[in-house]
Design an enzyme around this catalytic site. Structure first.
Site, PDB file in Angstrom:
ATOM      1  N   ASP A  99      -2.349   2.010   1.539  1.00 19.04           N
ATOM      2  CA  ASP A  99      -2.287   0.901   2.478  1.00 19.04           C
ATOM      3  C   ASP A  99      -3.673   0.259   2.551  1.00 19.04           C
ATOM      4  O   ASP A  99      -4.664   0.849   2.114  1.00 19.04           O
ATOM      5  CB  ASP A  99      -1.852   1.435   3.845  1.00 19.04           C
ATOM      6  CG  ASP A  99      -1.776   0.363   4.899  1.00 19.04           C
ATOM      7  OD1 ASP A  99      -1.131  -0.669   4.650  1.00 19.04           O
ATOM      8  OD2 ASP A  99      -2.376   0.547   5.978  1.00 19.04           O
TER       9      ASP A  99
ATOM     10  N   ASP B 194      -1.935   4.545   7.564  1.00 17.66           N
ATOM     11  CA  ASP B 194      -2.408   4.821   8.920  1.00 17.66           C
ATOM     12  C   ASP B 194      -1.327   4.632   9.973  1.00 17.66           C
ATOM     13  O   ASP B 194      -1.614   4.759  11.167  1.00 17.66           O
ATOM     14  CB  ASP B 194      -3.593   3.899   9.260  1.00 17.66           C
ATOM     15  CG  ASP B 194      -3.149   2.438   9.393  1.00 17.66           C
ATOM     16  OD1 ASP B 194      -2.515   1.931   8.452  1.00 17.66           O
ATOM     17  OD2 ASP B 194      -3.441   1.821  10.427  1.00 17.66           O
TER      18      ASP B 194
END
Length: 223
Positions: free
Chosen positions: A9, A173
């Site tokens: 990400d 996250d």
């Protein structure tokens, strides 16, 4: 080492982009006659793409009204104009990112970014931050028909890298990363310093929580 690829990400995982996103969001609000919001509030809106960020930012108003589609479209145009100006200006790498990416690279693992950020913002940000050269492929929020938490972007990245999902490792996250990876049958690690829409990452169903991308690399090498 069971993993042949790593899917990372971007916002909240590799880079802290909240200052730039907050500046653009508040510039949009000011242009629309609204008062600015705190960085922490805007951070809790990050994760599901720019349209969701704009919609939630505009929904934060004294009347409690939800913007209609025309208002969201106008907000997106204004936000985009301001974000193009500040994108990457105050964004910073999290500690351990470069060390971790270099470790993955040295091991021969293929790497891709899988983000919900639109291509028009992702590519300049990766270039400006010096990260672009690490990745074979970039899958953005407008690359596929659906964004994370749908598994489609992760599965598309695996196809581009020519690896089976079970041979890939995802790192993110937020709940969007966790749900997408689980649905794609991809192992997933979470870092605790990102945004996760204001929620504690310890509530996520992930294979482990690691303190940095460098620690994620070490985890991958021993599992």
């Amino acid at each position: 080492m069971p993993f042949s690829a790593v899917l990372l990400d971007l916002d909240g995982t590799l880079l802290d982009t909240i200052p730039d996103l907050a500046n653009a969001s508040n510039a949009m609000r000011r242009e629309l006659g609204m008062s600015p919001l705190s960085q922490d509030t805007i951070a809790s809106y990050v994760g599901k793409g720019t349209e969701n960020l704009v919609q939630r930012t505009l929904s934060n108003n004294p009347e409690g009204t939800v913007p209609d589609s025309a208002s969201v479209e106008r907000g997106l145009e204004i936000f985009g104009r301001h974000y193009h100006t500040v994108n990457g200006e105050q964004a910073v790498l999290y500690p351990g990112v470069l060390e971790g990416l270099r470790a993955f690279q040295a091991s021969g693992m293929k790497m891709a970014v899988v983000t919900n950020k639109p291509t028009e913002f992702t590519l300049p940000l990766l270039e400006r931050s010096g990260l672009a050269g690490f990745f074979e492929h970039i899958v953005c929020g407008d690359t596929c028909a659906r964004k994370k938490p749908d598994p489609m972007p992760l599965l598309h990245a695996c196809e581009l890298l020519q690896v089976n999902p079970e041979d890939a490792l995802a790192i993110g996250d937020s709940v969007n990363d966790a749900l997408a990876a689980r649905a794609a049958n991809i192992a997933v690690l979470a870092v605790p310093y990102g945004y996760n829409e204001g929620m504690d990452v310890r509530t996520l169903e992930v294979d482990d929580i690691v303190m940095s991308i460098n620690e994620a690399a070490q985890w991958a090498f021993r599992n």
